[in-house]
Design a protein around this motif. Structure first.
Motif, PDB file in Angstrom:
ATOM      1  N   ALA A 141      50.547  37.068  33.228  1.00 39.55           N
ATOM      2  CA  ALA A 141      49.290  36.423  32.979  1.00 39.55           C
ATOM      3  C   ALA A 141      49.387  34.993  33.036  1.00 39.55           C
ATOM      4  CB  ALA A 141      48.984  36.845  31.643  1.00 39.55           C
ATOM      5  N   ASP A 142      48.552  34.093  33.583  1.00 38.37           N
ATOM      6  CA  ASP A 142      48.444  32.789  33.443  1.00 38.37           C
ATOM      7  C   ASP A 142      47.000  32.384  33.043  1.00 38.37           C
ATOM      8  OD1 ASP A 142      47.338  32.843  36.006  1.00 38.37           O
ATOM      9  OD2 ASP A 142      49.105  32.635  36.993  1.00 38.37           O
ATOM     10  N   SER A 143      46.490  30.977  33.385  1.00 38.61           N
ATOM     11  CA  SER A 143      45.282  30.558  33.059  1.00 38.61           C
ATOM     12  C   SER A 143      44.498  30.958  34.058  1.00 38.61           C
ATOM     13  CB  SER A 143      45.223  29.066  33.056  1.00 38.61           C
ATOM     14  OG  SER A 143      46.502  28.628  32.382  1.00 38.61           O
ATOM     15  N   TYR A 144      44.751  31.514  35.267  1.00 35.25           N
ATOM     16  CA  TYR A 144      43.895  31.955  36.392  1.00 35.25           C
ATOM     17  C   TYR A 144      43.552  33.523  36.484  1.00 35.25           C
ATOM     18  CZ  TYR A 144      45.021  26.977  37.194  1.00 35.25           C
ATOM     19  OH  TYR A 144      45.125  25.804  36.880  1.00 35.25           O
ATOM     20  N   MET A 145      44.767  34.108  36.083  1.00 39.07           N
ATOM     21  CA  MET A 145      44.413  35.730  36.053  1.00 39.07           C
ATOM     22  C   MET A 145      45.272  36.688  35.285  1.00 39.07           C
ATOM     23  SD  MET A 145      46.420  36.326  39.937  1.00 39.07           S
ATOM     24  CE  MET A 145      47.904  35.759  40.038  1.00 39.07           C
ATOM     25  N   ILE A 146      45.103  37.838  35.215  1.00 41.62           N
ATOM     26  CA  ILE A 146      46.109  38.639  34.709  1.00 41.62           C
ATOM     27  C   ILE A 146      46.347  39.751  35.688  1.00 41.62           C
ATOM     28  CG2 ILE A 146      45.488  38.203  32.378  1.00 41.62           C
ATOM     29  CD1 ILE A 146      43.933  41.099  32.245  1.00 41.62           C
ATOM     30  N   THR A 147      47.547  40.221  35.835  1.00 42.96           N
ATOM     31  CA  THR A 147      47.923  41.465  36.880  1.00 42.96           C
ATOM     32  C   THR A 147      48.910  42.146  35.973  1.00 42.96           C
ATOM     33  OG1 THR A 147      48.094  39.676  38.619  1.00 42.96           O
ATOM     34  CG2 THR A 147      49.161  41.617  38.925  1.00 42.96           C
ATOM     35  N   ILE A 148      48.525  43.668  36.491  1.00 40.64           N
ATOM     36  CA  ILE A 148      49.247  44.687  36.016  1.00 40.64           C
ATOM     37  C   ILE A 148      50.097  45.497  37.185  1.00 40.64           C
ATOM     38  CG2 ILE A 148      49.344  46.502  34.327  1.00 40.64           C
ATOM     39  CD1 ILE A 148      46.627  45.288  33.203  1.00 40.64           C
ATOM     40  N   GLY A 149      51.059  45.385  37.075  1.00 42.48           N
ATOM     41  CA  GLY A 149      51.885  46.205  38.377  1.00 42.48           C
ATOM     42  C   GLY A 149      52.011  45.220  39.360  1.00 42.48           C
ATOM     43  N   GLY A 150      52.990  45.202  40.031  1.00 47.72           N
ATOM     44  CA  GLY A 150      53.378  44.330  41.355  1.00 47.72           C
ATOM     45  C   GLY A 150      54.104  44.824  42.276  1.00 47.72           C
ATOM     46  N   GLY A 151      54.555  44.136  43.409  1.00 49.03           N
ATOM     47  CA  GLY A 151      55.521  44.538  44.367  1.00 49.03           C
ATOM     48  C   GLY A 151      54.648  45.003  45.707  1.00 49.03           C
ATOM     49  N   ASN A 152      54.553  44.191  46.608  1.00 47.33           N
ATOM     50  CA  ASN A 152      53.595  44.700  47.924  1.00 47.33           C
ATOM     51  C   ASN A 152      52.290  45.077  47.516  1.00 47.33           C
ATOM     52  OD1 ASN A 152      55.790  44.334  49.436  1.00 47.33           O
ATOM     53  ND2 ASN A 152      56.520  46.490  49.087  1.00 47.33           N
ATOM     54  N   GLY A 153      51.653  44.459  46.437  1.00 49.38           N
ATOM     55  CA  GLY A 153      50.273  44.460  46.069  1.00 49.38           C
ATOM     56  C   GLY A 153      50.264  44.419  44.503  1.00 49.38           C
ATOM     57  N   GLN A 154      49.120  44.082  44.114  1.00 48.18           N
ATOM     58  CA  GLN A 154      48.860  44.336  42.559  1.00 48.18           C
ATOM     59  C   GLN A 154      48.079  45.448  41.959  1.00 48.18           C
ATOM     60  OE1 GLN A 154      46.761  40.601  43.310  1.00 48.18           O
ATOM     61  NE2 GLN A 154      48.324  39.301  42.450  1.00 48.18           N
ATOM     62  N   GLY A 155      48.674  46.250  41.090  1.00 47.43           N
ATOM     63  CA  GLY A 155      48.006  47.594  40.584  1.00 47.43           C
ATOM     64  C   GLY A 155      46.451  46.946  40.135  1.00 47.43           C
ATOM     65  N   ILE A 156      46.791  45.982  39.462  1.00 47.50           N
ATOM     66  CA  ILE A 156      45.050  45.504  38.847  1.00 47.50           C
ATOM     67  C   ILE A 156      45.284  44.167  38.609  1.00 47.50           C
ATOM     68  CG2 ILE A 156      43.446  45.390  36.921  1.00 47.50           C
ATOM     69  CD1 ILE A 156      44.229  48.257  36.087  1.00 47.50           C
ATOM     70  N   MET A 157      44.387  43.328  39.034  1.00 48.51           N
ATOM     71  CA  MET A 157      44.267  41.664  39.165  1.00 48.51           C
ATOM     72  C   MET A 157      42.767  41.553  38.741  1.00 48.51           C
ATOM     73  SD  MET A 157      43.412  38.728  40.130  1.00 48.51           S
ATOM     74  CE  MET A 157      42.691  39.105  41.953  1.00 48.51           C
ATOM     75  N   LEU A 158      42.705  40.703  37.629  1.00 50.16           N
ATOM     76  CA  LEU A 158      41.554  40.159  37.228  1.00 50.16           C
ATOM     77  C   LEU A 158      41.497  38.741  37.019  1.00 50.16           C
ATOM     78  CD1 LEU A 158      41.078  42.523  33.875  1.00 50.16           C
ATOM     79  CD2 LEU A 158      39.536  42.704  36.093  1.00 50.16           C
ATOM     80  N   ASP A 159      40.277  38.148  37.456  1.00 53.04           N
ATOM     81  CA  ASP A 159      40.322  36.658  37.725  1.00 53.04           C
ATOM     82  C   ASP A 159      40.105  36.198  36.242  1.00 53.04           C
ATOM     83  OD1 ASP A 159      37.470  37.110  37.023  1.00 53.04           O
ATOM     84  OD2 ASP A 159      36.721  36.222  38.968  1.00 53.04           O
ATOM     85  N   GLN A 160      39.887  34.938  36.304  1.00 51.57           N
ATOM     86  CA  GLN A 160      39.861  34.015  35.160  1.00 51.57           C
ATOM     87  C   GLN A 160      38.397  34.205  34.248  1.00 51.57           C
ATOM     88  OE1 GLN A 160      40.548  30.093  36.950  1.00 51.57           O
ATOM     89  NE2 GLN A 160      39.197  29.478  35.590  1.00 51.57           N
ATOM     90  N   GLU A 161      37.514  34.776  35.013  1.00 52.74           N
ATOM     91  CA  GLU A 161      36.227  34.933  34.334  1.00 52.74           C
ATOM     92  C   GLU A 161      36.216  36.303  34.056  1.00 52.74           C
ATOM     93  OE1 GLU A 161      33.255  33.118  37.135  1.00 52.74           O
ATOM     94  OE2 GLU A 161      33.840  31.220  36.412  1.00 52.74           O
ATOM     95  N   LEU A 162      37.303  37.162  34.471  1.00 48.31           N
ATOM     96  CA  LEU A 162      37.102  38.743  34.123  1.00 48.31           C
ATOM     97  C   LEU A 162      35.608  39.235  34.665  1.00 48.31           C
ATOM     98  CD1 LEU A 162      38.198  38.681  30.462  1.00 48.31           C
ATOM     99  CD2 LEU A 162      39.561  39.021  32.628  1.00 48.31           C
ATOM    100  N   ARG A 163      35.418  38.765  35.780  1.00 50.14           N
ATOM    101  CA  ARG A 163      34.137  39.058  36.634  1.00 50.14           C
ATOM    102  C   ARG A 163      34.504  39.779  37.944  1.00 50.14           C
ATOM    103  NH1 ARG A 163      29.341  37.140  34.472  1.00 50.14           N
ATOM    104  NH2 ARG A 163      28.401  39.004  35.907  1.00 50.14           N
ATOM    105  N   PHE A 164      35.795  39.588  38.443  1.00 51.85           N
ATOM    106  CA  PHE A 164      36.187  40.122  39.805  1.00 51.85           C
ATOM    107  C   PHE A 164      37.449  40.805  39.700  1.00 51.85           C
ATOM    108  CE2 PHE A 164      32.420  37.401  40.823  1.00 51.85           C
ATOM    109  CZ  PHE A 164      31.559  38.254  41.516  1.00 51.85           C
ATOM    110  N   GLY A 165      37.878  41.362  40.542  1.00 50.62           N
ATOM    111  CA  GLY A 165      39.372  41.908  40.608  1.00 50.62           C
ATOM    112  C   GLY A 165      39.712  42.806  41.793  1.00 50.62           C
ATOM    113  N   LYS A 166      40.804  43.016  41.939  1.00 47.92           N
ATOM    114  CA  LYS A 166      41.480  43.717  42.869  1.00 47.92           C
ATOM    115  C   LYS A 166      42.266  44.761  42.533  1.00 47.92           C
ATOM    116  CE  LYS A 166      42.581  41.268  46.429  1.00 47.92           C
ATOM    117  NZ  LYS A 166      43.166  40.599  47.692  1.00 47.92           N
ATOM    118  N   THR A 167      42.493  46.118  43.170  1.00 44.85           N
ATOM    119  CA  THR A 167      43.353  47.126  42.720  1.00 44.85           C
ATOM    120  C   THR A 167      44.029  47.611  44.078  1.00 44.85           C
ATOM    121  OG1 THR A 167      43.683  49.340  41.888  1.00 44.85           O
ATOM    122  CG2 THR A 167      41.447  48.816  42.898  1.00 44.85           C
ATOM    123  N   GLU A 168      45.235  47.553  44.192  1.00 46.64           N
ATOM    124  CA  GLU A 168      46.080  48.083  45.270  1.00 46.64           C
ATOM    125  C   GLU A 168      47.086  48.697  45.150  1.00 46.64           C
ATOM    126  OE1 GLU A 168      46.010  43.830  47.764  1.00 46.64           O
ATOM    127  OE2 GLU A 168      47.178  43.575  45.888  1.00 46.64           O
TER     128      GLU A 168
END
Length: 197
Positions: A141-168
Motif C-alpha cells: 500500500a502507498d498513497s496511490y494504490m493497494i495491492t494484494i498478491g504479487g509476482g508476475n502480476g497483481q492478484g488485486i490492485m485498487l487505485d487511489q479513488e477505489l473506483r478502478f482496479g485490476k486482477t491478474e
C-alpha cells in the motif's frame, strides 16, 4: 461446531450463503468473532485516504469487492494496513507486508479460494526455503494504490479513488484473474474486521 456469527451482517455485496462460504475459509480462530463493517464506499466515499483512516489499525480485515458487472471477489488480509508505514533499518518503508494467512477469493461468477502457494509447498516438503521471494508478496500500500498478491502480476490492485482496479494471475496465490475482465470498475467495496462475540 455451532453457528458462525454472521446473522447480523447486512452486506450490499454478499448474500448469506456466500458469507457462510467465506466464513468457512477463514482461519478457525477468526470464525468465533463477530464481523464488523468498518468501511464501505457506499457510506464513507471512494478514497484511499478514508480507507486507511478507517481500516489501518484493524487486524485482520476482510475486503469484499463488487464490480459494476456484478462480479464479487476479495481478500483476507492478515496484517494491519498501518504496517505500510513501518521502516527498515535503512529508513525505507516496507514494500510488502503480511503473512501466509492472506488469501484471495472469488464468489461470482465462480466460487474459489486461493491460498498462499507456500502452504502447499510447505506440505509437499518441510523445506520452506524453496519458496521464492515473489511468492511472498502479500500486501502492498502507498498513497496511490493497494495491492494484494504479487509476482508476475497483481492478484488485486485498487487505485487511489477505489473506483478502478485490476486482477491478474500472481505468484503469491497462483490464482487466475478473479473476474472475466482483467480490468474492472468498482460498484461497492466493504471491509470487515473481527471483534469478540
Amino acid at each position: 461446531m455451532g453457528q458462525y456469527p454472521v446473522n447480523n451482517v447486512k452486506s450490499m455485496i454478499v448474500v448469506k450463503d456466500e458469507l457462510l462460504t467465506l466464513w468457512s475459509w477463514l482461519p478457525v480462530r477468526m470464525t468465533m468473532h463477530q464481523p464488523s463493517l468498518i468501511y464501505t464506499t457506499e457510506e464513507h466515499g471512494c478514497s484511499l485516504t478514508t480507507f486507511f483512516q478507517r481500516v489501518e489499525k484493524h487486524e485482520p480485515t476482510l475486503i469484499c469487492i463488487r464490480t459494476v458487472k456484478d462480479h464479487v471477489f476479495g481478500a483476507y488480509c492478515s496484517t494491519a494496513w498501518e504496517q505500510r508505514n513501518l521502516k527498515d533499518e535503512f529508513g525505507n518503508r516496507q514494500t510488502y507486508f503480511g503473512t501466509g494467512e492472506c488469501f484471495l477469493f472469488s464468489l461470482r461468477p465462480t466460487v474459489a479460494k486461493y491460498q498462499w502457494v507456500g502452504i502447499s509447498k510447505q506440505q509437499q516438503n518441510s523445506e520452506l526455503s524453496s519458496v521464492e521471494h515473489s511468492s511472498e508478496l502479500f500486501m502492498h500500500a502507498d498513497s496511490y494504490m493497494i495491492t494484494i498478491g504479487g509476482g508476475n502480476g497483481q492478484g488485486i490492485m485498487l487505485d487511489q479513488e477505489l473506483r478502478f482496479g485490476k486482477t491478474e494471475k500472481c505468484n503469491t496465490f497462483d490464482n487466475p484473474p478473479l473476474t472475466p475482465d482483467v480490468d474492472f470498475e468498482v460498484k461497492v467495496i466493504e471491509v470487515y474486521s473481527f471483534a469478540n462475540v
